[in-house]
Design an enzyme around this catalytic site. Structure first.
Site, PDB file in Angstrom:
ATOM      1  CG  HIS A  27      28.050  27.098 -36.027  1.00 35.77           C
ATOM      2  ND1 HIS A  27      26.603  27.066 -35.709  1.00 35.77           N
ATOM      3  CD2 HIS A  27      27.945  28.363 -36.838  1.00 35.77           C
ATOM      4  CE1 HIS A  27      25.961  28.125 -35.961  1.00 35.77           C
ATOM      5  NE2 HIS A  27      26.644  28.942 -36.857  1.00 35.77           N
ATOM      6  CG  ASP A  78      28.488  32.337 -38.539  1.00 34.14           C
ATOM      7  OD1 ASP A  78      27.946  31.212 -38.380  1.00 34.14           O
ATOM      8  OD2 ASP A  78      27.746  33.376 -38.352  1.00 34.14           O
ATOM      9  NE  ARG A 129      16.696  31.852 -34.245  1.00 32.38           N
ATOM     10  CZ  ARG A 129      16.834  33.110 -33.721  1.00 32.38           C
ATOM     11  NH1 ARG A 129      15.826  33.664 -33.088  1.00 32.38           N
ATOM     12  NH2 ARG A 129      17.706  33.665 -34.179  1.00 32.38           N
TER      13      ARG A 129
HETATM   14  O1  LIG Z   1      19.136  31.223 -36.493  1.00 36.92           O
HETATM   15  C1  LIG Z   1      20.010  31.522 -35.718  1.00 36.92           C
HETATM   16  O2  LIG Z   1      19.940  32.262 -34.972  1.00 36.92           O
HETATM   17  C2  LIG Z   1      21.545  30.919 -35.929  1.00 36.92           C
HETATM   18  C3  LIG Z   1      21.932  30.903 -37.544  1.00 36.92           C
HETATM   19  C4  LIG Z   1      23.229  30.663 -37.646  1.00 36.92           C
HETATM   20  O3  LIG Z   1      23.916  30.622 -36.935  1.00 36.92           O
HETATM   21  C5  LIG Z   1      23.731  30.478 -39.013  1.00 36.92           C
HETATM   22  O4  LIG Z   1      22.894  30.303 -39.928  1.00 36.92           O
HETATM   23  O5  LIG Z   1      24.975  30.377 -39.248  1.00 36.92           O
HETATM   24 FE   LIG Z   2      26.104  30.864 -37.515  1.00 39.07          FE
END
Ligand SMILES: O=C(O)CCC(=O)C(=O)O
Ligand SMILES: [Fe+2]
Length: 270
Positions: A184, A186, A255
């Protein structure tokens, strides 16, 4: 060229080429980050039943496996909040029923610090782009009606995953992974992303070529969002990214990431 001017130009170049760059010596206090991480860990360590009390995410609150409204699924659990202090106060009660004030303060401090950093970066960008009003971008996210979001993500370890499928998985060091957070970009202006020392994030520079991003708990990664791509008439790229869950790390650590999504007010005229 002065040092600041040089940084402005480098940021602009990174945004044009990748829509993504790393910030170190960012000035966000270490204890603000570690307090937030502590709260995040203590929430995600709760039982499923306890966590569900803070859900379902509609869109705010606790969610597990379902992401957004398009039916996207992934091996991730999360808390999504609007950065509006009232929303945070409201959700703190179910997220941290033993000490909502502690959770609320940790989130508010964290947001205050990353928002300041986001504003500074946006001013450097405007400067590098020679926008005459250098506070133009940062003013959008300073507006009291801004629609900025905050998200805590937790990805399970593959050891916790169902491996009962009839075909055995390929060797662990090859492509054995699951999608934690699918591809995706943002939607907002800018994302400041911080993670613990467990990897998983990847960005896509060319179509379907995925580049792993090494984890660095002391840094922030900056993602250009769709709104900033539009505001710059496509000169900045809104970076496509995803997070995978692998078991490359031989310890059991999972993570955790936290993302601050700086956004303008919903009705902003840009
Ligand atoms: O956890 C990640 O590194 C990606 C999280 C992410 O892309 C988001 O929360 O929009
Ligand atoms: Fe993201």
């Amino acid at each position: 060229m002065g040092e600041r001017k040089k940084v402005c130009k480098e940021i602009v170049k990174a945004c044009e080429e990748f829509g993504f760059f790393k910030v170190i010596n960012h000035g966000v206090p270490v204890d603000v980050i570690s307090k937030m991480e502590e709260e995040s860990l203590s929430f995600f360590s709760k039982s499923e039943a306890q966590k569900k009390q803070a859900g379902p995410a509609n869109p705010y609150g606790y969610g597990s496996k379902t992401i957004g409204f398009n039916g996207d699924m992934g091996e991730v659990e999360y808390i999504l909040l609007n950065t509006n202090p009232n929303t945070i106060a409201h959700y703190s009660n179910t997220i941290s029923n033993n000490n909502p004030t502690k959770f609320r303060c940790a989130v508010n401090w964290y947001i205050e610090a990353v928002k300041r950093l986001a504003c500074e970066i946006l001013d450097l960008m405007a400067n590098g782009l020679s926008v005459s009003d250098t506070n133009f971008f940062s003013r959008l996210i300073k507006d009291s009606d801004n629609d900025s979001l905050f998200r805590l993500n937790h990805y399970p370890n593959t050891k916790d995953m169902d491996t009962s499928s009839p075909t055995p998985p390929p060797p662990m060091d090859v492509a054995h992974y699951k999608v934690g957070f699918g591809e995706h970009s943002d939607p907002q202006i800018l994302t400041l992303l911080r993670s613990n020392d467990v990897g998983g994030l990847q960005i896509s520079l060319e179509d379907k070529v995925w580049v792993p991003v090494p984890p660095d708990p002391f840094a922030f990664w900056v993602n250009v969002g769709d709104v900033l791509q539009a505001l710059t008439n496509g000169r900045f790229l809104s970076v496509r990214h995803r997070a995978l869950v692998t078991n490359n790390n031989n310890n059991n650590k999972t993570r955790m990431s936290m993302a601050y999504f700086a956004a303008p007010p919903l009705n902003a005229w840009t």
